[in-house]
Design an enzyme around this catalytic site. Structure first.
Site, PDB file in Angstrom:
ATOM      1  N   GLY A  14       0.816  -1.218   0.000  1.00  0.00           N
ATOM      2  CA  GLY A  14       0.000   0.000   0.000  1.00  0.00           C
ATOM      3  C   GLY A  14       0.851   1.270   0.000  1.00  0.00           C
ATOM      4  O   GLY A  14       2.030   1.261   0.361  1.00  0.00           O
ATOM      5  N   ARG A  18      -1.851   8.170   4.292  1.00  0.00           N
ATOM      6  CA  ARG A  18      -2.143   8.949   5.505  1.00  0.00           C
ATOM      7  C   ARG A  18      -0.890   9.328   6.293  1.00  0.00           C
ATOM      8  O   ARG A  18      -0.936  10.177   7.179  1.00  0.00           O
ATOM      9  CB  ARG A  18      -3.129   8.161   6.392  1.00  0.00           C
ATOM     10  CG  ARG A  18      -4.526   8.084   5.801  1.00  0.00           C
ATOM     11  CD  ARG A  18      -5.382   7.006   6.459  1.00  0.00           C
ATOM     12  NE  ARG A  18      -5.108   5.677   5.906  1.00  0.00           N
ATOM     13  CZ  ARG A  18      -5.740   4.555   6.275  1.00  0.00           C
ATOM     14  NH1 ARG A  18      -6.680   4.604   7.210  1.00  0.00           N
ATOM     15  NH2 ARG A  18      -5.433   3.407   5.725  1.00  0.00           N
ATOM     16  N   LYS A  25       5.458   3.727   4.194  1.00  0.00           N
ATOM     17  CA  LYS A  25       4.952   3.625   5.575  1.00  0.00           C
ATOM     18  C   LYS A  25       5.654   2.539   6.380  1.00  0.00           C
ATOM     19  O   LYS A  25       6.084   2.779   7.514  1.00  0.00           O
ATOM     20  CB  LYS A  25       3.447   3.359   5.544  1.00  0.00           C
ATOM     21  CG  LYS A  25       2.863   3.074   6.919  1.00  0.00           C
ATOM     22  CD  LYS A  25       1.361   3.126   6.945  1.00  0.00           C
ATOM     23  CE  LYS A  25       0.713   1.932   6.295  1.00  0.00           C
ATOM     24  NZ  LYS A  25      -0.748   1.961   6.451  1.00  0.00           N
ATOM     25  N   GLY A  83      -5.918  -3.187  -3.602  1.00  0.00           N
ATOM     26  CA  GLY A  83      -6.699  -3.843  -2.573  1.00  0.00           C
ATOM     27  C   GLY A  83      -5.935  -4.959  -1.873  1.00  0.00           C
ATOM     28  O   GLY A  83      -5.042  -5.579  -2.445  1.00  0.00           O
ATOM     29  N   TYR A 372      38.755  20.580  20.435  1.00  0.00           N
ATOM     30  CA  TYR A 372      38.398  19.748  19.283  1.00  0.00           C
ATOM     31  C   TYR A 372      39.568  18.814  19.000  1.00  0.00           C
ATOM     32  O   TYR A 372      40.689  19.269  18.722  1.00  0.00           O
ATOM     33  CB  TYR A 372      38.098  20.581  18.027  1.00  0.00           C
ATOM     34  CG  TYR A 372      37.985  19.679  16.817  1.00  0.00           C
ATOM     35  CD1 TYR A 372      36.944  18.764  16.735  1.00  0.00           C
ATOM     36  CD2 TYR A 372      38.946  19.680  15.810  1.00  0.00           C
ATOM     37  CE1 TYR A 372      36.853  17.878  15.666  1.00  0.00           C
ATOM     38  CE2 TYR A 372      38.858  18.793  14.731  1.00  0.00           C
ATOM     39  CZ  TYR A 372      37.811  17.896  14.673  1.00  0.00           C
ATOM     40  OH  TYR A 372      37.735  17.007  13.629  1.00  0.00           O
ATOM     41  N   TYR A 393      42.588  19.982   9.205  1.00  0.00           N
ATOM     42  CA  TYR A 393      42.110  20.190   7.833  1.00  0.00           C
ATOM     43  C   TYR A 393      42.750  21.439   7.266  1.00  0.00           C
ATOM     44  O   TYR A 393      42.692  22.511   7.859  1.00  0.00           O
ATOM     45  CB  TYR A 393      40.590  20.336   7.880  1.00  0.00           C
ATOM     46  CG  TYR A 393      39.926  20.415   6.531  1.00  0.00           C
ATOM     47  CD1 TYR A 393      40.223  19.498   5.525  1.00  0.00           C
ATOM     48  CD2 TYR A 393      38.984  21.400   6.270  1.00  0.00           C
ATOM     49  CE1 TYR A 393      39.595  19.573   4.295  1.00  0.00           C
ATOM     50  CE2 TYR A 393      38.345  21.483   5.041  1.00  0.00           C
ATOM     51  CZ  TYR A 393      38.657  20.564   4.054  1.00  0.00           C
ATOM     52  OH  TYR A 393      38.034  20.630   2.839  1.00  0.00           O
TER      53      TYR A 393
HETATM   54  C1  UD1 Z   1      -7.409  -3.064   6.599  1.00  0.00           C
HETATM   55  C2  UD1 Z   1      -8.677  -3.933   6.539  1.00  0.00           C
HETATM   56  C3  UD1 Z   1      -9.570  -3.555   7.722  1.00  0.00           C
HETATM   57  C4  UD1 Z   1      -8.817  -3.721   9.015  1.00  0.00           C
HETATM   58  C5  UD1 Z   1      -7.506  -2.947   8.997  1.00  0.00           C
HETATM   59  C6  UD1 Z   1      -6.689  -3.315  10.208  1.00  0.00           C
HETATM   60  C7  UD1 Z   1      -9.110  -4.406   4.203  1.00  0.00           C
HETATM   61  C8  UD1 Z   1      -9.939  -4.073   3.025  1.00  0.00           C
HETATM   62  N1  UD1 Z   1      -9.351  -3.706   5.302  1.00  0.00           N
HETATM   63  O1  UD1 Z   1      -7.813  -1.712   6.443  1.00  0.00           O
HETATM   64  O2  UD1 Z   1     -10.724  -4.389   7.726  1.00  0.00           O
HETATM   65  O3  UD1 Z   1      -9.639  -3.273  10.099  1.00  0.00           O
HETATM   66  O4  UD1 Z   1      -6.734  -3.278   7.830  1.00  0.00           O
HETATM   67  O5  UD1 Z   1      -5.513  -2.566  10.302  1.00  0.00           O
HETATM   68  O6  UD1 Z   1      -8.279  -5.297   4.126  1.00  0.00           O
HETATM   69  N2  UD1 Z   1      -1.918  -3.302   1.147  1.00  0.00           N
HETATM   70  C9  UD1 Z   1      -1.372  -3.939   0.039  1.00  0.00           C
HETATM   71  N3  UD1 Z   1      -1.907  -3.720  -1.180  1.00  0.00           N
HETATM   72  C10 UD1 Z   1      -2.986  -2.915  -1.365  1.00  0.00           C
HETATM   73  C11 UD1 Z   1      -3.556  -2.276  -0.240  1.00  0.00           C
HETATM   74  C12 UD1 Z   1      -3.000  -2.492   1.010  1.00  0.00           C
HETATM   75  O7  UD1 Z   1      -0.400  -4.681   0.175  1.00  0.00           O
HETATM   76  O8  UD1 Z   1      -3.428  -2.779  -2.523  1.00  0.00           O
HETATM   77  C13 UD1 Z   1      -1.299  -3.520   2.457  1.00  0.00           C
HETATM   78  C14 UD1 Z   1      -0.849  -2.216   3.084  1.00  0.00           C
HETATM   79  O9  UD1 Z   1       0.485  -1.928   2.730  1.00  0.00           O
HETATM   80  C15 UD1 Z   1      -1.003  -2.504   4.572  1.00  0.00           C
HETATM   81  C16 UD1 Z   1      -2.122  -3.537   4.622  1.00  0.00           C
HETATM   82  O10 UD1 Z   1      -2.232  -4.064   3.328  1.00  0.00           O
HETATM   83  O11 UD1 Z   1       0.168  -3.064   5.117  1.00  0.00           O
HETATM   84  C17 UD1 Z   1      -3.430  -2.912   5.040  1.00  0.00           C
HETATM   85  O12 UD1 Z   1      -3.759  -1.884   4.140  1.00  0.00           O
HETATM   86  P1  UD1 Z   1      -4.416  -0.523   4.615  1.00  0.00           P
HETATM   87  O13 UD1 Z   1      -4.653   0.314   3.430  1.00  0.00           O
HETATM   88  O14 UD1 Z   1      -3.655   0.050   5.732  1.00  0.00           O
HETATM   89  O15 UD1 Z   1      -5.829  -1.104   5.103  1.00  0.00           O
HETATM   90  P2  UD1 Z   1      -6.764  -0.464   6.192  1.00  0.00           P
HETATM   91  O16 UD1 Z   1      -7.553   0.622   5.590  1.00  0.00           O
HETATM   92  O17 UD1 Z   1      -6.012  -0.182   7.424  1.00  0.00           O
HETATM   93 CA    CA Z   2      -3.822  -0.157   8.002  1.00  0.00          CA
END
Ligand code: UD1
Ligand code: CA
Length: 484
Positions: A14, A18, A25, A83, A372, A393
């Site tokens: 992801g 935020r 992140k 996702g 120093y 230096y």
């Molecule tokens: C997600 C869950 C939510 C849960 C929360 C807990 C989903 C749809 N939602 O939401 O139910 O309460 O975590 O912390 O799963 N990531 C990918 N590829 C992507 C999107 C995200 O690898 O396309 C990874 C991110 O890097 C992260 C993790 O998945 O490490 C969670 O993604 P994030 O966008 O933080 O999900 P939340 O909105 O927190």
């Molecule tokens: Ca998260």
């Protein structure tokens, strides 16, 4: 104790929008280790035969961290389809073809999840022969998380994301931690069915739960005993909160092991710092990186040590040091700045307002005040007078200064490098040492002092200086009060 029927997929593709950061992140550190490093450490403790990280955003930088913290882990690249479901699909595809064990899915942004909690989840999953068992938590403020929707009998039905939830669903205090155990076959079967028909237009992994339930498979949500462990880090507020919690655990561990930490709230200790018994850590102190503190040492207040080694019973006060070795019983500070390559010997001293860099200061040698010292080697039991400067230096290159044992330099000596002082040598106050000084020699470079008698009275007649000087020498012209 590797579990050949266990795989861990770490979701870390992801964008982490935020965080509002140039850095991915999952690379933001807490306790000196990037968040994904903590997660990979937990995966390793769980004993999984396969660990896969799913990457996309800042892919190369994150892959470098994966290689550092879990060289055995595989990297799977997520494509442009967004996702957590798509990410899990990429992770699953990286596992050996016929893998039909259990797949633990965790997020790279949940750094405090521990192997004990995951182990309990896995045991519950296996005991129930479930298709999916997810870790939930009952929290005071569920905002932002997916909610755990249960039926009238309290059985898990599905997960709904905050953005897709009705008002009634948003009131549910049980949240999805984003941590799951799936039966590999069940996950493989359901993932292709995920549709991006939701508020974010993403393929949600969370939808697999409802799909499996509807298909009649066993699904369960197990609330975690310590909800703070599963808090995700999506922004900097959560980053500092989880960092503080981990720090509190680290401080507690050292206290139990016999270290006095005077003020845990202002003491920050990285995960891999080692501290011996009877060491005392004073307030406002940060011990970072691979720092080690031997027993009985006293560190702080107001001290930062990065990748330093401090010997037994040494005292380090109000100092900032990086890549420095501080010998046993040595004393540093207050107000000292030790840069990389500083090696202070046993019983040595780097005192007040002293900066050192690439400086080897031998046993019992002291640089006590306002100096120093750079690119310098000092022997044993040498005393460097106040205000010494190594002029290392010349605008072109750095040059070394070599000072022997039992040397005493006068106050305010400048060592113009390259220069060598032999054992037992001395320098006069204010000397500018441009040439080597043989053993036992006294080097002076300041012109002999000349006093011009009566200069003030002749040139500054009528001033207060002239009046008091005349009084002091008993040569006053007028009648002095009380001497009539
Ligand atoms: C997600 C869950 C939510 C849960 C929360 C807990 C989903 C749809 N939602 O939401 O139910 O309460 O975590 O912390 O799963 N990531 C990918 N590829 C992507 C999107 C995200 O690898 O396309 C990874 C991110 O890097 C992260 C993790 O998945 O490490 C969670 O993604 P994030 O966008 O933080 O999900 P939340 O909105 O927190
Ligand atoms: Ca998260």
């Amino acid at each position: 104790m590797t579990d050949s029927r266990l795989a861990v997929i770490v979701l870390a593709a992801g964008a982490g929008t935020r965080m509002r950061s140039r850095t991915a992140k999952v690379l933001h550190p807490i306790a000196g280790i990037p968040m994904i490093g903590h997660v990979l450490q937990t995966a390793r403790e769980l004993g999984a035969a396969h660990v896969v990280t799913v990457l996309r955003h800042e892919r190369d930088a994150v892959a470098a961290a994966v290689a550092e913290y879990a060289p055995e882990a595989l990297v799977a690249d997520q494509d442009e389809i967004p996702g957590t479901g798509r990410a899990a699909e990429a992770g699953l595809a990286a596992l050996p073809g016929g893998f039909d064990g259990d797949v633990v899915v965790v997020s790279g942004d949940v750094p405090l999840l521990d192997a004990g909690t995951l182990g309990d989840l896995l045991a519950a999953h296996r005991a129930a022969s479930a298709a999916v068992t997810l870790l939930s938590a009952i929290v005071d403020d569920p905002a932002g998380y997916g909610r755990v929707v249960r039926d009238g009998e309290g059985r898990l039905a599905r997960i709904v994301e905050q953005k897709d939830a009705t008002e009634a669903e948003r009131a549910i205090p049980e949240i999805n931690s984003g941590t799951y155990v799936f039966a590999a076959a069940a996950l493989r079967e359901q993932l292709p069915r995920l549709a991006p028909d939701n508020a974010q237009g993403e393929r949600y992994l969370t939808d697999v739960v409802g799909l499996l339930g509807a298909a009649g498979s066993a699904i369960a949500a197990v609330p975690v005993a310590e909800p703070w462990r599963i808090e995700g880090v999506n922004d900097r507020v959560q980053l500092s909160r989880q960092a503080a919690r981990l720090n509190a655990m680290i401080v507690h561990r050292h206290q139990v092991n016999g270290v006095t930490v005077v003020d845990p709230a202002t003491t920050w200790i990285d995960q891999n710092v080692a501290i011996g018994e009877d060491a005392v850590i004073w307030p406002n102190t940060r011990l970072a990186g691979a720092t080690t503190i031997d027993r009985g040492a006293s560190i702080g207040p107001d001290t930062t040590l990065v990748d330093c080694e401090v010997g037994e019973d040494a005292v380090v006060k109000r100092a900032d040091a990086t890549l420095a070795l501080i010998g046993p019983r040595a004393s540093v500070g207050p107000f000292a700045y030790l840069r990389p390559g500083t090696e202070l010997g046993a019983d040595g001293k780097i005192g007040t307002y002293v900066e050192t860099k690439n400086a080897k200061i031998g046993t019992g040698s002291k640089v006590p005040h306002l100096s120093y010292i750079g690119d310098t080697t000092i022997g044993e039991y040498t005393n460097i007078g106040a205000g010494a400067i190594t002029a290392n230096y010349d605008d072109v290159a750095k040059h070394p200064t070599t000072i022997g044992s039992h040397v005493h330099s006068g106050s305010h000596t400048v060592f113009v490098a390259p220069v060598t002082l032999g054992d037992g040598a001395k320098t006069g106050a204010g000397a500018v040492i441009r040439k080597d000084v043989p053993p036992g020699a006294l080097a002076m470079s300041v012109a002999p002092q000349r006093n011009i008698e009566g200069w003030v009275e002749r040139n500054r007649a009528g001033t207060e200086s002239a009046r008091v000087a005349a009084e002091a020498t008993g040569e006053g012209s007028g009648p002095a009060e009380g001497h009539a």
